[in-house]
Design a protein around this motif. Structure first.
Motif, PDB file in Angstrom:
ATOM      1  N   THR A   5       0.821  -1.212   0.000  1.00 17.05           N
ATOM      2  CA  THR A   5       0.000   0.000   0.000  1.00 17.05           C
ATOM      3  C   THR A   5       0.857   1.265   0.000  1.00 17.05           C
ATOM      4  OG1 THR A   5      -0.153   0.071   2.428  1.00 17.05           O
ATOM      5  CG2 THR A   5      -1.831  -1.198   1.253  1.00 17.05           C
ATOM      6  N   HIS A   6       2.141   1.144   0.353  1.00 13.54           N
ATOM      7  CA  HIS A   6       3.029   2.311   0.446  1.00 13.54           C
ATOM      8  C   HIS A   6       3.925   2.495  -0.773  1.00 13.54           C
ATOM      9  CE1 HIS A   6       2.167   2.894   4.777  1.00 13.54           C
ATOM     10  NE2 HIS A   6       2.140   1.570   4.834  1.00 13.54           N
ATOM     11  N   LEU A   7       3.976   1.517  -1.676  1.00 10.23           N
ATOM     12  CA  LEU A   7       4.931   1.532  -2.775  1.00 10.23           C
ATOM     13  C   LEU A   7       4.245   1.204  -4.097  1.00 10.23           C
ATOM     14  CD1 LEU A   7       7.689  -0.598  -1.000  1.00 10.23           C
ATOM     15  CD2 LEU A   7       7.818   1.866  -1.389  1.00 10.23           C
ATOM     16  N   MET A  67      11.457   6.008  -2.095  1.00 11.95           N
ATOM     17  CA  MET A  67      11.326   5.044  -1.015  1.00 11.95           C
ATOM     18  C   MET A  67      11.857   5.601   0.301  1.00 11.95           C
ATOM     19  SD  MET A  67      11.893   1.307  -2.681  1.00 11.95           S
ATOM     20  CE  MET A  67      13.637   1.537  -2.843  1.00 11.95           C
ATOM     21  N   ALA A  68      12.748   6.606   0.209  1.00  9.41           N
ATOM     22  CA  ALA A  68      13.226   7.228   1.444  1.00  9.41           C
ATOM     23  C   ALA A  68      12.077   7.890   2.188  1.00  9.41           C
ATOM     24  CB  ALA A  68      14.307   8.257   1.121  1.00  9.41           C
ATOM     25  N   GLY A  69      11.040   8.265   1.439  1.00 11.08           N
ATOM     26  CA  GLY A  69       9.858   8.854   2.069  1.00 11.08           C
ATOM     27  C   GLY A  69       8.812   7.829   2.436  1.00 11.08           C
ATOM     28  N   ALA A  70       9.094   6.543   2.196  1.00 17.06           N
ATOM     29  CA  ALA A  70       8.155   5.478   2.536  1.00 17.06           C
ATOM     30  C   ALA A  70       8.880   4.374   3.287  1.00 17.06           C
ATOM     31  CB  ALA A  70       7.500   4.922   1.264  1.00 17.06           C
ATOM     32  N   PRO A  71       9.522   4.733   4.417  1.00 15.54           N
ATOM     33  CA  PRO A  71      10.336   3.736   5.120  1.00 15.54           C
ATOM     34  C   PRO A  71       9.527   2.559   5.646  1.00 15.54           C
ATOM     35  CG  PRO A  71      10.049   5.690   6.478  1.00 15.54           C
ATOM     36  CD  PRO A  71       9.514   6.026   5.123  1.00 15.54           C
ATOM     37  N   VAL A  72       8.270   2.787   6.001  1.00 12.94           N
ATOM     38  CA  VAL A  72       7.445   1.692   6.518  1.00 12.94           C
ATOM     39  C   VAL A  72       7.241   0.629   5.449  1.00 12.94           C
ATOM     40  CG1 VAL A  72       5.188   1.053   7.412  1.00 12.94           C
ATOM     41  CG2 VAL A  72       6.288   3.147   8.219  1.00 12.94           C
ATOM     42  N   GLY A  73       6.907   1.068   4.247  1.00 10.70           N
ATOM     43  CA  GLY A  73       6.705   0.120   3.159  1.00 10.70           C
ATOM     44  C   GLY A  73       7.961  -0.652   2.828  1.00 10.70           C
ATOM     45  N   VAL A  74       9.103   0.050   2.772  1.00 14.84           N
ATOM     46  CA  VAL A  74      10.372  -0.602   2.483  1.00 14.84           C
ATOM     47  C   VAL A  74      10.701  -1.641   3.556  1.00 14.84           C
ATOM     48  CG1 VAL A  74      12.854  -0.250   2.242  1.00 14.84           C
ATOM     49  CG2 VAL A  74      11.266   1.372   1.204  1.00 14.84           C
ATOM     50  N   ALA A  75      10.549  -1.244   4.826  1.00 15.70           N
ATOM     51  CA  ALA A  75      10.861  -2.150   5.936  1.00 15.70           C
ATOM     52  C   ALA A  75       9.969  -3.389   5.903  1.00 15.70           C
ATOM     53  CB  ALA A  75      10.706  -1.424   7.266  1.00 15.70           C
TER      54      ALA A  75
END
Length: 296
Positions: free
Chosen positions: A91-93, A147-155
């Motif tokens: 949902t974040h990426l 992705m630096a602005g979507a750390p939750v999705g990356v993690a």
């Protein structure tokens, strides 16, 4: 290196198409419906299809009680963490970049196998790992700042990939004396319960009737992913050497990126094309028959 039989090759090709094309389908689904509920419904609808497959093939459903603790551990790493973290992270990426992060699994799996399971990494194996890792970096090239602005999705995607990698190694080394499809059925059933409980805990206030788009994505996942792809993967993971079964799916994120570009209009760059060659190299490095095997 063990070469693929025709059946294994057919499963691998079908699996790559199913999972690669599913990333934009899942993105459409979670854009229209709560992600955990979307995944839970897909699993529940896919479970009867899987049961029908077992019945038609004459595979027993019974699993002796002594195997259930080990099965629960397999389900946790192969399915619980993977599905919950992956579908939430999506949902974040963008669908393509989520696919790339999710399919860092082959790199993790090869390294875990060498570090903890005594897997012997040949020069060709290391070539495959390096090629796959480089391909991932190239595919992420234009997305790193986003992705630096979507750390939750990356993690979440990286945790899901690491868990799946460990689960793949555990599946390969399991001592459960049961048919792979029997294990797949019960792990899928446990996953349906787990995802339903997670959705009840975190998404109950957003439950609603699925839209036509959500239903289309749910049905695709139920039939193609849980009715076919998941058991096909577990079969390959258990029958092929760990490095081969892991790196053999390296083309899936490439297909995810390109199908996302076609379906959702996500932009492609030269790095995406270069990564195709690297992923093909990774796959060939572990699946191409060795000279001794060809001469046998």
């Amino acid at each position: 290196m063990q070469s693929l039989s025709r059946r294994q090759l057919a499963l691998l090709v079908a699996l790559t198409l199913a999972w690669g094309l599913n990333w934009p389908v899942m993105k459409l689904g979670v854009s229209a419906y709560p992600p955990l509920a979307f995944r839970a419904i897909s699993v529940w609808l896919g479970l009867p299809l899987l049961a029908l497959g077992l019945r038609m093939l004459g595979v027993p459903f019974h699993l002796p009680r002594r195997y259930w603790p080990a099965l629960l551990v397999l389900a946790f790493f192969n399915m619980f963490v993977w599905h919950a973290c992956m579908i939430t992270g999506l949902t974040h990426l963008s669908s393509g970049r989520a696919a790339i992060l999710g399919y860092t699994m082959p790199v993790f799996s090869a390294l875990l196998g060498a570090a903890f399971y005594g897997a012997i990494m040949s020069g060709r194996n290391w070539l495959g790992v390096v090629a796959a890792a480089t391909g991932v970096v190239l595919l992420l090239w234009h997305e790193l700042h986003r992705m630096a602005g979507a750390p939750v999705g990356v993690a979440l995607l990286l945790v899901s990939a690491l868990s799946w990698a460990l689960g793949t190694q555990m599946m390969r080394h399991t001592r459960i004396g049961a048919h792979t499809l029997t294990l797949s059925f019960w792990m899928t059933a446990l996953t349906a319960v787990f995802l339903s409980a997670m959705s009840l805990a975190f998404e109950a206030d957003r439950w609603q009737a699925p839209s036509a788009t959500a239903w289309g994505a749910i049905v695709f996942n139920a039939v193609v992913v849980f009715g076919f792809a998941q058991p096909a993967w577990l079969t390959l993971a258990r029958s092929l050497p760990p490095t081969a079964s892991s790196l053999s799916v390296s083309l899936i994120p490439v297909l995810g990126v390109f199908s996302g570009a076609y379906v959702l209009g996500e932009v492609l760059h030269w790095q995406d094309w270069a990564s195709v060659a690297l992923m093909v190299t990774a796959i060939a490095s572990v699946l191409w028959p060795s000279r001794s095997a060809r001469g046998a």
